[in-house]
Motif scaffolding. Structure first.
Motif, mmCIF file in Angstrom:
data_model
loop_
_atom_site.group_PDB
_atom_site.id
_atom_site.type_symbol
_atom_site.label_atom_id
_atom_site.label_comp_id
_atom_site.label_asym_id
_atom_site.label_seq_id
_atom_site.Cartn_x
_atom_site.Cartn_y
_atom_site.Cartn_z
ATOM 1 N N TRP A 257 33.404 37.788 30.878
ATOM 2 C CA TRP A 257 34.974 37.215 29.815
ATOM 3 C C TRP A 257 34.297 36.044 29.365
ATOM 4 O O TRP A 257 34.502 35.084 29.926
ATOM 5 C CB TRP A 257 36.145 37.602 31.066
ATOM 6 N N ASP B 274 33.086 45.561 51.347
ATOM 7 C CA ASP B 274 35.104 44.799 51.230
ATOM 8 C C ASP B 274 36.078 44.826 52.210
ATOM 9 O O ASP B 274 36.260 45.908 52.311
ATOM 10 C CB ASP B 274 34.759 45.131 50.073
ATOM 11 N N GLY C 179 41.595 47.037 51.420
ATOM 12 C CA GLY C 179 43.311 47.534 50.754
ATOM 13 C C GLY C 179 43.708 48.828 50.616
ATOM 14 O O GLY C 179 44.547 49.078 50.114
ATOM 15 N N LYS D 145 45.010 25.540 30.897
ATOM 16 C CA LYS D 145 43.967 26.036 29.477
ATOM 17 C C LYS D 145 45.062 25.619 27.864
ATOM 18 O O LYS D 145 44.059 25.966 27.203
ATOM 19 C CB LYS D 145 43.694 27.508 29.184
ATOM 20 N N ARG E 73 39.825 42.684 44.455
ATOM 21 C CA ARG E 73 40.241 43.734 45.193
ATOM 22 C C ARG E 73 41.607 43.439 46.648
ATOM 23 O O ARG E 73 40.265 44.411 47.340
ATOM 24 C CB ARG E 73 39.210 44.788 45.397
ATOM 25 N N ARG E 74 41.967 42.483 46.587
ATOM 26 C CA ARG E 74 42.782 42.442 47.916
ATOM 27 C C ARG E 74 43.834 42.673 47.961
ATOM 28 O O ARG E 74 45.131 41.805 48.058
ATOM 29 C CB ARG E 74 42.692 40.752 48.688
ATOM 30 N N GLU E 75 44.387 43.990 47.818
ATOM 31 C CA GLU E 75 45.603 44.682 47.950
ATOM 32 C C GLU E 75 46.475 44.591 48.896
ATOM 33 O O GLU E 75 46.144 44.884 49.820
ATOM 34 C CB GLU E 75 45.748 45.954 46.848
ATOM 35 N N ASP F 197 38.343 50.283 50.146
ATOM 36 C CA ASP F 197 38.117 49.070 51.118
ATOM 37 C C ASP F 197 38.938 48.901 52.374
ATOM 38 O O ASP F 197 40.258 49.892 52.151
ATOM 39 C CB ASP F 197 37.875 47.913 50.122
ATOM 40 N N ASP G 150 47.332 26.790 36.297
ATOM 41 C CA ASP G 150 45.977 27.218 34.984
ATOM 42 C C ASP G 150 45.642 27.793 34.333
ATOM 43 O O ASP G 150 45.246 26.965 33.039
ATOM 44 C CB ASP G 150 45.286 28.224 36.068
ATOM 45 N N ARG H 252 35.588 36.742 53.842
ATOM 46 C CA ARG H 252 34.971 36.295 53.097
ATOM 47 C C ARG H 252 33.734 35.303 53.781
ATOM 48 O O ARG H 252 33.580 34.411 54.524
ATOM 49 C CB ARG H 252 35.916 35.417 52.042
ATOM 50 N N PHE I 178 35.644 59.429 48.490
ATOM 51 C CA PHE I 178 35.664 58.277 47.460
ATOM 52 C C PHE I 178 35.302 57.166 48.550
ATOM 53 O O PHE I 178 35.686 56.981 49.167
ATOM 54 C CB PHE I 178 37.182 57.985 47.453
ATOM 55 N N ASP J 263 36.731 27.496 39.079
ATOM 56 C CA ASP J 263 37.731 26.695 38.350
ATOM 57 C C ASP J 263 37.770 26.808 37.048
ATOM 58 O O ASP J 263 37.330 25.795 36.336
ATOM 59 C CB ASP J 263 38.127 25.515 38.870
ATOM 60 N N ALA J 264 37.348 27.993 35.771
ATOM 61 C CA ALA J 264 37.406 27.395 34.846
ATOM 62 C C ALA J 264 37.885 26.717 34.306
ATOM 63 O O ALA J 264 38.111 25.910 33.073
ATOM 64 C CB ALA J 264 37.764 29.052 34.184
ATOM 65 N N GLU K 66 30.917 49.618 50.189
ATOM 66 C CA GLU K 66 31.582 49.990 49.090
ATOM 67 C C GLU K 66 30.250 49.236 47.626
ATOM 68 O O GLU K 66 30.776 50.187 46.288
ATOM 69 C CB GLU K 66 32.340 48.515 48.745
ATOM 70 N N TRP L 111 27.947 41.676 44.322
ATOM 71 C CA TRP L 111 28.397 42.780 42.700
ATOM 72 C C TRP L 111 27.271 41.199 42.005
ATOM 73 O O TRP L 111 28.059 41.981 40.803
ATOM 74 C CB TRP L 111 29.673 42.389 42.741
ATOM 75 N N ASN M 30 41.513 50.749 48.525
ATOM 76 C CA ASN M 30 41.935 50.781 47.113
ATOM 77 C C ASN M 30 40.116 52.184 47.463
ATOM 78 O O ASN M 30 39.335 51.784 48.035
ATOM 79 C CB ASN M 30 41.358 49.610 46.354
ATOM 80 N N LYS M 31 40.648 52.450 46.033
ATOM 81 C CA LYS M 31 39.844 53.704 46.459
ATOM 82 C C LYS M 31 38.405 54.015 44.918
ATOM 83 O O LYS M 31 39.043 53.048 44.104
ATOM 84 C CB LYS M 31 39.890 55.932 46.843
ATOM 85 N N ALA M 32 37.485 54.277 44.686
ATOM 86 C CA ALA M 32 36.552 54.575 43.408
ATOM 87 C C ALA M 32 35.875 55.198 43.975
ATOM 88 O O ALA M 32 35.284 55.164 44.747
ATOM 89 C CB ALA M 32 36.171 53.154 43.328
ATOM 90 N N ALA M 33 34.808 55.981 43.041
ATOM 91 C CA ALA M 33 34.009 56.701 43.287
ATOM 92 C C ALA M 33 33.008 56.057 43.298
ATOM 93 O O ALA M 33 32.980 54.954 42.954
ATOM 94 C CB ALA M 33 34.078 57.619 41.320
ATOM 95 N N LEU N 23 48.675 45.095 51.537
ATOM 96 C CA LEU N 23 49.629 45.827 51.955
ATOM 97 C C LEU N 23 50.925 45.455 52.813
ATOM 98 O O LEU N 23 49.672 45.039 53.879
ATOM 99 C CB LEU N 23 48.790 47.204 53.175
ATOM 100 N N ARG O 239 31.481 38.702 52.168
ATOM 101 C CA ARG O 239 31.456 39.993 52.226
ATOM 102 C C ARG O 239 30.223 40.206 53.103
ATOM 103 O O ARG O 239 29.599 39.191 52.197
ATOM 104 C CB ARG O 239 31.346 40.345 51.071
ATOM 105 N N ASP P 158 41.382 56.483 39.892
ATOM 106 C CA ASP P 158 40.933 55.283 40.831
ATOM 107 C C ASP P 158 41.370 54.996 41.258
ATOM 108 O O ASP P 158 41.791 54.538 42.645
ATOM 109 C CB ASP P 158 40.008 54.290 40.598
ATOM 110 N N GLY P 159 43.068 54.711 40.515
ATOM 111 C CA GLY P 159 44.190 54.135 41.592
ATOM 112 C C GLY P 159 44.107 52.482 41.374
ATOM 113 O O GLY P 159 44.379 52.064 42.330
ATOM 114 N N ARG P 160 43.054 52.013 40.863
ATOM 115 C CA ARG P 160 42.807 50.847 40.999
ATOM 116 C C ARG P 160 43.060 50.211 39.910
ATOM 117 O O ARG P 160 42.716 50.517 38.400
ATOM 118 C CB ARG P 160 41.449 50.367 41.344
#
Lengths: 207, 420
Positions: free
Chosen positions: B336, B230, B168, A52, A85-87, B166, A48, B234, B163, B277-278, B215, B258, B170-173, A89, B236, A204-206
């Motif tokens: 973006w 999350d 995975g 570009k 956001r699919r870490e 998800d 990709d 898919r 927190f 697919d930009a 989430e 989201w 991952n944590k968030a406030a 593990l 979600r 947030d560790g993200r």
């Protein structure tokens, strides 16, 4: 005085582009793999980014096409991971060989497992700094973040790596007089200043 | 271990990657993208010519001829807010100041000291809710603080928050920009396996069990909040939670909360997605949904052609609409995008919800933090309140392009604001 205007033909442009890509694609694919941890995904990301680049080749070919390509690749990689956001593990970190040495686990495997458990941007910062050997300032430019964020992400990433894989030795040595991040590729000890101001993402560790 | 050893480990880890041969394929694919763009541009020009021709010919017709079917009398497209032709604004170097009471004049003041306890004295209506950034690696997030209409702050002391996580890990406030209810009485907070609804006018807390990695939250009405999970699946999972009746209903629509904006309890649900697919010339898409239908009602590509070489590729942060279908028809969202000098800038764009046309775009300039900025609320039908990493809270008039600083300096935490 007469000026001779030389205009590149499409075939010239293509040849230039192909030569350029051939020279740097392997290195960039390895970088993409280190960030996403998946061969197919790494190729997709690079493909990709190359499309570009091809679309803007006329504008960037006389500038810094590699910098442009690297910026697109890294930002797309981090964005891709952030969107999903699919870490991944990768299960439990392999256990270190016991005292009897019955089961030796190579440093590389331990490192790869620990690396995969970092947040995407933390991986990106480490790869840019220590694999691509970029300065903090260039790393910040590529990722579109501040130098302070690069420093803090490097610090957090190294500390987390050390926690995840203590058998690899001291990745980070904190010292009260240290003022900069690590020096890539020099073999010097990585010295990180007392914890810099963390961003919300650090907290947030993200990435 | 030094930098050289780390570099060697990175090199060893990627040593198994085989050298690719992507150059020719990428050039060929780029050629296809160029051709497709030319075709689309040509088709758009032809379509525009047809529209103009039709517009000219209609007055010449005296009326429907014999055998002509009567014009359909179905619902017509609602009026869109009157807009000038699409335009691009650039963030000024030094925007002027304006005050919006009771918002603080500095971002730092969104971390209130000496706030009273909510249980001691609830608020009349919430104007803003903030959750300051906590210490790194804190076990729990900071509490919520609510700004009352009189400018006083109250700390939400009636609930202990965790927190969000998800699949995975991952944590968030947990505070989201969309956490405040339309009537500004309620704050919804996602938590793992439950959703909390805090009534800030009574300091009451309602806990509704919603098993899963909750989430994201977004109010559909003052009774119903959409909760997104999350768990890696898919699409979600999304649930409609009636906090008063304590019912939880799985939403059939395959949307991503989201990316979604809702307009009242009966209004349409609109999703503003990024390009699939930009790189291949894909465009962001504006999709209409009904919550009880799995398939979308309609879908139009986001059209930023009039702004070229500016454009938008992907979105982030909340999407906010300036009214229901009967009123405003604009959605604002950060993204973006592209600019003439370089690829990859942070932008905020206003999209016509009926046509998908990008009506206005704010170029935030280079050297921004990724996902630096996001809209928080519509101050009125044509003015957006934005959070930015450098300026703080600013307003952007999408008719004139004027930008004003409301709260100088970045807000040190997550924030939700509802001014109307």
């Amino acid at each position: 005085m007469r000026y001779l205007h030389v205009t590149a033909t499409p075939s010239d442009e293509q040849a230039e582009y192909v030569a350029f890509v051939r020279a740097c694609q392997y290195r960039l694919l390895r970088s993409a793999y280190l960030i996403c941890g998946d061969h197919h995904q790494a190729e997709d990301l690079l493909q990709d980014a190359l499309v570009k680049l091809a679309l803007r080749w006329r504008q960037v070919r006389h500038g810094e096409p590699e910098a442009y390509l690297r910026t697109v690749l890294y930002r797309d990689a981090v964005s891709w991971w952030r969107r999903r956001r699919r870490e991944s593990l990768f299960g439990a970190v392999p256990e270190v060989a016991g005292a009897d040495g019955a089961e030796a686990v190579s440093d590389r495997v331990v490192f790869a497992t620990a690396l995969a458990r970092l947040a995407p941007r933390q991986r990106a910062v480490l790869v840019l700094r220590f694999f691509d050997d970029l300065t903090e300032a260039r790393t910040a430019e590529v990722l579109g973040v501040s130098v302070g964020t690069v420093k803090s992400q490097t610090y957090v990433a190294l500390r987390r790596l050390r926690a995840l894989a203590p058998e690899l030795g001291e990745l980070v040595v904190t010292g009260p007089s240290a003022g900069t991040g690590g020096t890539a590729g020099t073999g010097e000890l990585l010295v990180v200043a007392p914890e810099p101001r963390a961003t919300s993402e650090d907290r947030d560790g993200r990435a | 271990m030094g930098g050289r050893e780390l570099a060697e480990l990175l090199a060893q880890t990627s040593a198994g990657v085989r050298a690719p041969t992507l150059a020719e394929a990428a050039w060929t694919r780029a050629g296809r993208v160029r051709r497709r763009r030319r075709i689309l541009t040509g088709a758009a020009a032809v379509a525009a010519a047809c529209v103009v021709a039709a517009g000219v010919s209609v007055p010449l017709r005296a009326g429907p001829g014999p055998g002509t079917a009567p014009a359909p009398t179905g619902p017509t497209a609602p009026p869109t807010a009157s807009m000038d032709p699409p335009a691009v604004d650039r963030m000024p170097q030094r925007p002027g100041r304006r005050a919006i009471r009771p918002l603080p004049t500095t971002g730092a003041a969104f971390r209130p000291a000496g706030a009273r306890r909510l249980s001691q004295r609830p608020v009349t209506r919430a104007v803003a809710v903030v959750q300051p950034h906590g210490a790194p690696h804190a076990a729990r997030p900071e509490p919520l603080y609510v700004l009352d209409t009189d400018g006083s702050w109250a700390r939400v002391d009636v609930v202990d928050l965790a927190f969000t996580r998800d699949a995975g890990n991952n944590k968030a406030a947990p505070l989201r920009p969309t956490s405040m209810s339309p009537d500004r009485r309620l704050i919804a907070v996602p938590q793992t396996d439950e959703v909390l609804v805090v009534d800030v006018t009574t300091a009451a807390v309602h806990r509704i069990a919603v098993p899963g990695f909750n989430e994201y939250v977004m109010w559909r009405s003052n009774e119903t909040v959409l909760v997104a999970q999350d768990d890696g699946a898919r699409p979600r999972a999304t649930f409609a939670v009636d906090w008063r009746a304590r019912t939880v209903t799985r939403v059939a629509a395959g949307l991503s909360v989201w990316d979604t904006v809702v307009s009242g309890p009966d209004g349409p649900v609109v999703e503003l997605r990024g390009a699939a697919d930009a790189a291949a010339g894909g465009k962001p898409v504006l999709t209409r949904w009904r919550l009880d239908r799995a398939a979308p009602v309609s879908e139009v590509p986001v059209d930023d052609g009039a702004l070229a070489p500016y454009g938008v590729d992907t979105w982030h942060g909340p999407a906010l609409r300036n009214g229901s279908d009967g009123g405003g028809g604009l959605v604002v969202r950060a993204g973006w995008g592209r600019a003439p000098a370089y690829h990859g800038i942070e932008v905020v764009a206003v999209v016509d919800v009926h046509t998908g046309v990008v009506q206005r775009l704010l170029d935030l300039g280079p050297d921004r933090q990724k996902a630096c900025c996001e809209p928080l609320d519509w101050v009125d039908e044509h003015t957006v309140l934005l959070s930015t990493d450098r300026e703080g809270l600013v307003t952007w008039d999408v008719r004139t392009g004027a930008v004003w600083v409301v709260s100088a300096g970045q807000v040190p935490g997550g924030v939700a604001i509802a001014l109307r």
